[in-house]
Write an enzyme that holds these catalytic residues in place. Structure first.
Site, PDB file in Angstrom:
ATOM      1  N   ASP A   1     -32.439  -0.316 -13.609  1.00 48.54           N
ATOM      2  CA  ASP A   1     -33.633   0.429 -14.020  1.00 48.54           C
ATOM      3  C   ASP A   1     -34.921  -0.389 -13.898  1.00 48.54           C
ATOM      4  O   ASP A   1     -35.772  -0.368 -14.786  1.00 48.54           O
ATOM      5  CB  ASP A   1     -33.472   0.925 -15.472  1.00 48.54           C
ATOM      6  CG  ASP A   1     -32.223   1.766 -15.639  1.00 48.54           C
ATOM      7  OD1 ASP A   1     -31.897   2.534 -14.718  1.00 48.54           O
ATOM      8  OD2 ASP A   1     -31.569   1.650 -16.691  1.00 48.54           O
TER       9      ASP A   1
ATOM     10  N   GLU B   1     -34.992  16.722 -14.459  1.00 46.23           N
ATOM     11  CA  GLU B   1     -34.270  16.087 -13.344  1.00 46.23           C
ATOM     12  C   GLU B   1     -34.045  17.077 -12.208  1.00 46.23           C
ATOM     13  O   GLU B   1     -34.322  16.761 -11.048  1.00 46.23           O
ATOM     14  CB  GLU B   1     -32.915  15.555 -13.820  1.00 46.23           C
ATOM     15  CG  GLU B   1     -33.006  14.367 -14.734  1.00 46.23           C
ATOM     16  CD  GLU B   1     -31.641  13.930 -15.257  1.00 46.23           C
ATOM     17  OE1 GLU B   1     -31.555  12.784 -15.722  1.00 46.23           O
ATOM     18  OE2 GLU B   1     -30.670  14.715 -15.195  1.00 46.23           O
TER      19      GLU B   1
ATOM     20  N   HIS C   1     -33.604   7.991 -13.872  1.00 44.89           N
ATOM     21  CA  HIS C   1     -33.224   7.522 -15.209  1.00 44.89           C
ATOM     22  C   HIS C   1     -33.724   8.538 -16.234  1.00 44.89           C
ATOM     23  O   HIS C   1     -34.862   9.005 -16.135  1.00 44.89           O
ATOM     24  CB  HIS C   1     -33.835   6.145 -15.476  1.00 44.89           C
ATOM     25  CG  HIS C   1     -33.398   5.556 -16.775  1.00 44.89           C
ATOM     26  ND1 HIS C   1     -32.139   5.035 -16.970  1.00 44.89           N
ATOM     27  CD2 HIS C   1     -34.051   5.436 -17.956  1.00 44.89           C
ATOM     28  CE1 HIS C   1     -32.027   4.608 -18.212  1.00 44.89           C
ATOM     29  NE2 HIS C   1     -33.175   4.837 -18.830  1.00 44.89           N
TER      30      HIS C   1
ATOM     31  N   ASN D   1     -27.177  16.974 -10.712  1.00 43.93           N
ATOM     32  CA  ASN D   1     -28.299  16.587  -9.849  1.00 43.93           C
ATOM     33  C   ASN D   1     -27.922  16.737  -8.378  1.00 43.93           C
ATOM     34  O   ASN D   1     -28.742  17.151  -7.564  1.00 43.93           O
ATOM     35  CB  ASN D   1     -28.761  15.157 -10.143  1.00 43.93           C
ATOM     36  CG  ASN D   1     -29.726  15.110 -11.303  1.00 43.93           C
ATOM     37  OD1 ASN D   1     -30.690  15.857 -11.351  1.00 43.93           O
ATOM     38  ND2 ASN D   1     -29.455  14.232 -12.251  1.00 43.93           N
TER      39      ASN D   1
ATOM     40  N   LEU E   1     -22.928   4.941 -12.198  1.00 45.49           N
ATOM     41  CA  LEU E   1     -23.021   4.066 -13.363  1.00 45.49           C
ATOM     42  C   LEU E   1     -22.794   2.588 -13.080  1.00 45.49           C
ATOM     43  O   LEU E   1     -22.864   1.784 -13.997  1.00 45.49           O
ATOM     44  CB  LEU E   1     -22.050   4.561 -14.448  1.00 45.49           C
ATOM     45  CG  LEU E   1     -22.324   5.977 -14.928  1.00 45.49           C
ATOM     46  CD1 LEU E   1     -21.361   6.364 -16.038  1.00 45.49           C
ATOM     47  CD2 LEU E   1     -23.764   6.149 -15.384  1.00 45.49           C
TER      48      LEU E   1
ATOM     49  N   ILE F   1     -25.744  -1.422  -8.162  1.00 43.12           N
ATOM     50  CA  ILE F   1     -25.618  -1.524  -6.707  1.00 43.12           C
ATOM     51  C   ILE F   1     -25.742  -2.998  -6.328  1.00 43.12           C
ATOM     52  O   ILE F   1     -26.698  -3.675  -6.725  1.00 43.12           O
ATOM     53  CB  ILE F   1     -26.713  -0.685  -6.003  1.00 43.12           C
ATOM     54  CG1 ILE F   1     -26.618   0.784  -6.435  1.00 43.12           C
ATOM     55  CG2 ILE F   1     -26.615  -0.820  -4.491  1.00 43.12           C
ATOM     56  CD1 ILE F   1     -25.322   1.476  -6.109  1.00 43.12           C
TER      57      ILE F   1
END
Length: 191
Positions: A144, A173, A103, A14, A84, A87
């Site tokens: 999420d 993505e 996600h 990404n 992963l 935050i």
């Protein structure tokens, strides 16, 4: 020109899509890559593209010094691209409304702690869903959970494996994430 900071833990596909997108249109640049893994493929991308990078551990991630370092790059957005770790609230607060995440499923289903990569694809296939997709959303203090910006869908075909589904999700993505970032940046002033 807008400054983007990318947080990533993996191969960096990404990140590459984002870098290439903005290299072609000149609206933004990746000013810093932050990773929690010393051997992450995304760091090879940083070295190759001569982008500064920072490796953080769990302690560093929660220190105010990190916030000061991030602020020194004057980011318009902080982009989570396969990072992963959760935050911390201090970073969420310091960059309110400027942190987005992607996600590999249609939230709110198949999200939360431990739901990433193949874990997500396994769960989607086990649930016998007829579609999956991606969710791009603002990050908040929970996994999420933030407000959804965009969802893109793909069909699940009979006999699909995790690898088949992952390939379809990656295409979504790599197409949508850079464009959503550009869309959000178009509504902001450059710093």
């Amino acid at each position: 020109m807008h400054s983007i900071i990318i947080f990533a833990s993996g191969a960096g596909t990404n990140t590459t899509a984002i870098i290439n997108h903005f290299k072609n249109n000149g609206k933004a640049y990746v000013s810093l890559i932050v990773s929690n893994k010393t051997n992450a493929g995304v760091l090879d991308i940083a070295r190759l593209r001569q982008i500064p990078f920072l490796i953080v551990d769990k302690k560093t991630l929660h220190e105010s010094l990190l916030i000061n370092q991030l602020q020194s790059y004057r980011p318009s957005l902080i982009v989570l691209a396969g990072f992963l770790w959760k935050i911390p609230p201090s970073i969420i607060d310091a960059f309110k409304g400027q942190i987005i995440n992607i996600h590999p499923a249609l939230l709110p289903e198949h999200g939360g702690k431990g739901m990433y990569g193949n874990e997500v694809h396994q769960a989607v296939l086990a649930a016998k869903k007829n579609e999956s997709g991606i969710t791009i959303h603002y990050a908040d203090e929970q996994y999420d959970n933030g407000n959804i910006i965009l969802q893109a869908r793909c069909k699940i075909k009979e006999g699909d494996t995790e690898k088949d589904l992952a390939a379809r999700i990656h295409r979504l993505e790599h197409f949508y994430y850079p464009r959503v970032i550009e869309f959000l940046l178009d509504d902001m002033k450059t710093t």
